[in-house]
Design an enzyme around this catalytic site. Structure first.
Site, PDB file in Angstrom:
ATOM      1  N   ASN A   1       9.081 -21.711  -1.792  1.00 16.74           N
ATOM      2  CA  ASN A   1       8.190 -22.631  -2.656  1.00 16.74           C
ATOM      3  C   ASN A   1       6.675 -22.194  -2.571  1.00 16.74           C
ATOM      4  O   ASN A   1       5.784 -22.532  -3.181  1.00 16.74           O
ATOM      5  CB  ASN A   1       8.380 -24.034  -2.524  1.00 16.74           C
TER       6      ASN A   1
ATOM      7  N   ILE B   1      23.116 -22.570  -4.791  1.00 16.92           N
ATOM      8  CA  ILE B   1      22.786 -23.126  -3.416  1.00 16.92           C
ATOM      9  C   ILE B   1      21.487 -22.948  -3.105  1.00 16.92           C
ATOM     10  O   ILE B   1      20.775 -23.689  -2.080  1.00 16.92           O
ATOM     11  CB  ILE B   1      23.734 -22.376  -2.451  1.00 16.92           C
TER      12      ILE B   1
ATOM     13  N   ASP C   1      16.261 -30.802  -8.211  1.00 16.24           N
ATOM     14  CA  ASP C   1      15.629 -29.910  -9.025  1.00 16.24           C
ATOM     15  C   ASP C   1      15.437 -30.550 -10.466  1.00 16.24           C
ATOM     16  O   ASP C   1      15.849 -31.472 -10.949  1.00 16.24           O
ATOM     17  CB  ASP C   1      16.793 -28.752  -9.020  1.00 16.24           C
ATOM     18  N   GLY C   2      14.439 -30.076 -11.179  1.00 14.56           N
ATOM     19  CA  GLY C   2      14.070 -30.231 -12.437  1.00 14.56           C
ATOM     20  C   GLY C   2      12.866 -31.074 -12.865  1.00 14.56           C
ATOM     21  O   GLY C   2      12.587 -31.403 -13.924  1.00 14.56           O
TER      22      GLY C   2
HETATM   23  C1  FPP Z   1      12.387 -28.687  -7.950  1.00 17.11           C
HETATM   24  O1  FPP Z   1      11.581 -28.989  -9.139  1.00 17.11           O
HETATM   25  C2  FPP Z   1      11.539 -29.930  -7.076  1.00 17.11           C
HETATM   26  C3  FPP Z   1      10.700 -29.468  -5.883  1.00 17.11           C
HETATM   27  C4  FPP Z   1      10.532 -28.129  -5.686  1.00 17.11           C
HETATM   28  C5  FPP Z   1       9.898 -30.490  -5.111  1.00 17.11           C
HETATM   29  C6  FPP Z   1      10.820 -31.652  -4.769  1.00 17.11           C
HETATM   30  C7  FPP Z   1       9.801 -32.564  -4.377  1.00 17.11           C
HETATM   31  C8  FPP Z   1       9.882 -33.654  -4.762  1.00 17.11           C
HETATM   32  C9  FPP Z   1      10.496 -34.750  -5.338  1.00 17.11           C
HETATM   33  C10 FPP Z   1       8.354 -34.510  -4.355  1.00 17.11           C
HETATM   34  C11 FPP Z   1       8.146 -34.582  -2.726  1.00 17.11           C
HETATM   35  C12 FPP Z   1       8.996 -35.054  -1.885  1.00 17.11           C
HETATM   36  C13 FPP Z   1       8.998 -36.010  -1.053  1.00 17.11           C
HETATM   37  C14 FPP Z   1      10.338 -35.917  -0.064  1.00 17.11           C
HETATM   38  C15 FPP Z   1       7.930 -36.898  -0.970  1.00 17.11           C
HETATM   39  P1  FPP Z   1      11.248 -27.708  -9.788  1.00 17.11           P
HETATM   40  O2  FPP Z   1       9.520 -27.936  -9.973  1.00 17.11           O
HETATM   41  O3  FPP Z   1      11.784 -26.548  -9.394  1.00 17.11           O
HETATM   42  O4  FPP Z   1      11.602 -28.069 -11.337  1.00 17.11           O
HETATM   43  P2  FPP Z   1      11.834 -27.010 -12.533  1.00 17.11           P
HETATM   44  O5  FPP Z   1      13.120 -26.118 -12.088  1.00 17.11           O
HETATM   45  O6  FPP Z   1      12.388 -27.811 -13.818  1.00 17.11           O
HETATM   46  O7  FPP Z   1      10.821 -26.231 -12.661  1.00 17.11           O
END
Ligand code: FPP
Length: 247
Positions: A66, A193, A18-19
């Protein structure tokens, strides 16, 4: 930094990455740039886990919720996933990493699904570590699918009612065959979670860090494992019972 004890490694590490968005905002970049940097953290953490001898790494890459993000962000995330799979599959074979995926995979677009299936097929014989991606994943839905699976097998006579127990039920989950996570890491300072592995984390040790996912690296992972190794896992027993078992 304290060293990791080799004989007390978590077998299965699960991570809520996350983040990415906040990391990007702090730097005045687009959310998508945050995800792009997040992929570098994925690479570093996968390599580090393999080198440390972790057997299973589950990454929460995309939740069912998502899909409701802005269309451009969903498209970008799917693009990054596809690119990651195409770029990394030979590397995975070289490092003896088997790819697997959990979630409602039929939600993925046909080309992302085909790329995923191909990478899974290509790494099928690898047995050094399992990299398990949670994609269009939701813990509550996983449990519901398991219930439907059991009911269907019950009707077909493949299972008897009295055989539905704590050892057969997990076979109906998407994680069938995988051990439960020993350690769950969540980055970016949130303490929830978020519908991840609800059934499997009953006795999992939680490690929450303020570090945003794009800043998470090998050292942060080492810190999490060292912290995990300092815990006493009692599984509902007393400290004396646990210590008695070790003697
Ligand atoms: C959360 O950050 C992250 C995600 C929803 C996606 C995670 C995906 C990746 C790291 C890249 C693709 C994955 C692979 C396996 C290649 P957020 O967008 O919710 O952050 P925020 O809470 O700060 O807005």
């Amino acid at each position: 930094m304290e060293e990791i004890e080799k004989e007390k490694l978590p077998r299965h590490i699960a991570i809520i990455m996350d983040g990415n968005g906040r990391w990007a905002k702090k730097k005045n970049l687009s959310r998508i740039s945050g995800h792009l940097k997040g992929v570098d953290s994925v690479r570093e953490v996968v390599t580090a886990c393999r080198e440390m001898g972790i057997k299973v790494l589950t990454l929460y890459a995309f939740s069912m919720e998502n899909w409701q993000r802005p269309k451009e962000e969903v498209t970008a995330l799917m693009g990054l996933l596809k690119e990651y799979l195409l770029k990394e599959r030979d590397e995975m074979v070289k490092n003896n990493i088997r790819l697997s995926a959990i979630g409602r995979l039929e939600d993925l677009s046909p080309d992302v699904r085909a790329t995923l299936d191909e990478a899974i097929k290509q790494t099928k014989k690898c047995d050094g570590m399992i990299l398990n991606l949670a994609l269009s994943y939701g813990g509550r839905s996983e449990i519901l699918y398991a219930v439907h699976g059991i009911l269907s097998d019950l009707k077909k006579g493949r299972i008897k009612e009295e055989e539905i127990d704590l050892s057969s039920f997990p076979q109906y989950l998407w994680t069938r065959g995988l051990p439960d996570p020993d350690l769950l890491i969540r980055t970016s300072g949130e303490s929830r979670i978020s519908n991840f592995l609800l059934y499997q984390i009953a006795y999992t040790e939680l490690y929450l860090t303020e570090t945003l996912w794009p800043d998470f690296n090998r050292e942060e992972l080492q810190k999490a494992i060292v912290d995990y190794q300092s815990r006493e896992r009692r599984f509902g027993l007393t400290s004396e019972q646990i210590n008695g078992m070790e003697e």
